[in-house]
Design a protein around this motif. Structure first.
Motif, short mmCIF file in Angstrom:
data_model
loop_
_atom_site.label_atom_id
_atom_site.label_comp_id
_atom_site.label_asym_id
_atom_site.label_seq_id
_atom_site.Cartn_x
_atom_site.Cartn_y
_atom_site.Cartn_z
N GLN A 151 -36.80 56.24 -92.24
CA GLN A 151 -37.65 56.65 -93.08
C GLN A 151 -38.83 55.85 -93.00
O GLN A 151 -38.84 54.49 -92.92
N LEU A 152 -40.09 56.42 -93.21
CA LEU A 152 -41.27 55.78 -92.81
C LEU A 152 -42.10 55.38 -94.26
O LEU A 152 -41.76 56.50 -95.04
N VAL A 153 -42.46 54.41 -94.28
CA VAL A 153 -43.52 53.99 -95.62
C VAL A 153 -44.72 53.48 -94.99
O VAL A 153 -44.92 53.03 -94.07
N THR A 154 -45.68 53.64 -95.94
CA THR A 154 -47.03 53.37 -95.53
C THR A 154 -47.50 52.10 -96.25
O THR A 154 -47.48 51.87 -97.39
N ALA A 155 -47.75 51.18 -95.58
CA ALA A 155 -48.12 49.77 -95.99
C ALA A 155 -49.42 49.96 -96.65
O ALA A 155 -50.34 50.66 -96.51
N GLY A 156 -49.61 49.37 -98.09
CA GLY A 156 -50.90 49.60 -99.03
C GLY A 156 -50.83 48.70 -99.99
O GLY A 156 -49.74 47.64 -100.28
N PRO A 157 -51.69 48.69 -100.81
CA PRO A 157 -51.91 47.99 -102.11
C PRO A 157 -50.89 48.16 -103.11
O PRO A 157 -50.29 49.16 -103.25
N GLN A 158 -50.38 47.14 -103.81
CA GLN A 158 -49.54 47.14 -104.76
C GLN A 158 -49.74 46.27 -105.98
O GLN A 158 -50.16 45.31 -105.73
#
Length: 416
Positions: free
Chosen positions: A91-98
């Motif tokens: 499964q893919l996830v998108t790196a981003g702000p958290q």
């Protein structure tokens, strides 16, 4: 003499011819050798067979150089089709702000919930007649734990029975004296004395009942000399110190019962961290050896510092319906202090160790490519990426360990 001269001349002529022929052949071989040497020497400078060999060697070396360049320029990774990615469960996830909570870990230990732990002791001395439970057994409220034969119990029951009889007698005497006094047959003093005796009998009966009720478990059988220890609530027998025939007193630790459906995760907090550990703060309790973790909140922070540790005791109350969190288990308590916005974050399961470095598998046109990253804070299953990854990059989260395994197989095959 005349006949021998021609023969001698012929022999001499033949010898001369042989020497001349040998000399000529030697001259021809020497000339050929010098010619070949000249040819090789000339070939080294003008591209004859020897330079052709050198040119081939040069061409081979140049070919190796080009292959190395092509290998270096080719991006290391795994070539997978979308169907293969789906079949592998990646499964893919998108790196981003958290928004990550800043947290720090402190060592702790699982212990009994002392609000639901009882040390059951006999309330009267005696001799143990029977023990009805075993160590580690779950019991219900009111369940029989042990039976103790006690002389004191017998005396208390006798006192109660005597008080009941005195009260009955005093009641009858009072009624008779009241009737006699109303009919003017007896003096008022006798009536007042009967009333006083009745009140005293009532007080004595109340005292006897209170003493008996304080035992909270006197059996009515076998002459009333048996005392029954019963469970005060639902729990587990975590300590047992009774055997039949043992003499016990009011100070004997008979049983320890604890309700293990709720436990405490206790930990020590140094003075410099007390400002960050407050009641109500989110906390995660982790048992690395068992691979377990549970989220909770800080339920207590002590107001005093220990004399030995010079730290305050804090705890997190945990629900434990299946009994997995056992008292005595060492844990880590991660306490969240404040939220902080980070530029790039990915799930912790996306991080895999490749060649001794934390890495992520970034989605590419042909599949996935491993990329080393620098990590920062962790919180609630997310980890901050300080370098090596940009916001918007797609990485493998669930199933990333499959890619690590395939990458190891690919590296092994290339090595062979």
């Amino acid at each position: 003499m005349i006949k021998k001269t021609p023969l001698a001349a012929a022999v001499l002529l033949a010898s001369a011819l042989g020497v001349s022929a040998y000399a000529w052949m030697g001259s021809e071989q020497a000339g050929g050798k010098h010619l070949d040497d000249a040819t090789h020497a000339d070939g080294e400078h003008h591209g004859n067979p020897a330079p052709a060999s050198h040119a081939e060697a040069a061409s081979h070396a140049d070919g190796e150089h080009h292959v190395a360049e092509e290998t270096d320029n080719e991006e290391e990774g795994l070539h997978l089709t979308p169907a293969q990615i789906e079949a592998a469960g990646i499964q893919l996830v998108t790196a981003g702000p958290q928004a990550l909570d800043e947290a720090f870990s402190l060592p702790g230990e699982i212990g009994f919930d002392e609000d639901r732990t009882a040390h059951v002791v006999p309330r009267t001395p005696g001799v143990v007649e029977a023990v009805s439970v075993e160590l580690g057994q779950s019991v219900k409220k009111g369940q029989l734990l042990a039976v103790i034969a006690s002389q004191q119990v017998s005396e208390l029951r006798s006192e109660l029975a005597a008080a009941q009889r005195r009260l009955a007698l005093a009641s009858r005497t009072f009624e008779r004296e009241r009737e006699l006094w109303q009919e003017k047959i007896s003096a008022e003093q006798d009536y007042l004395q009967a009333r006083q005796d009745l009140e005293e009998a009532r007080i004595a009966l109340a005292n006897a009942q209170q003493k008996t009720n304080a035992l909270s478990g006197v059996s009515a059988s076998a002459g009333g000399n048996r005392y029954e220890l019963r469970a005060p609530f639902d729990g587990v027998v975590v300590e047992k110190h009774l055997v039949p025939g043992e003499v016990v007193s009011e100070t004997t630790a008979a049983f320890t019962l604890s309700d293990l459906s709720r436990v405490w995760a206790s930990f020590s907090v140094a003075p410099q961290d007390l400002a960050r550990v407050q009641v109500g703060k989110p906390a995660r309790v982790e048992a690395a050896d068992l691979g377990m973790q549970v989220d909770g909140r800080v339920s207590y922070v002590g107001n005093l510092l220990g004399e030995q540790t010079r730290s305050a005791v804090a705890r997190v109350t945990l629900a434990n319906p299946d009994g997995a969190w056992r008292p005595g288990l060492f844990v880590n308590v991660r306490v969240s202090s404040s939220a902080r916005q980070v530029a790039v974050a990915v799930p912790e399961q996306a991080i895999q160790e490749v060649e001794g470095k934390p890495s992520v598998f970034v989605r590419s046109i042909e599949g996935f490519a491993p990329r080393p990253v620098d990590l920062g804070a962790r919180s609630a299953g997310q980890v901050e990426v300080l370098a090596g990854l940009a916001a918007g990059d797609q990485v493998a989260a669930e199933g990333s360990f499959v890619l690590k395994s395939e990458l190891g197989k690919s590296s092994a095959s290339h090595a062979h």
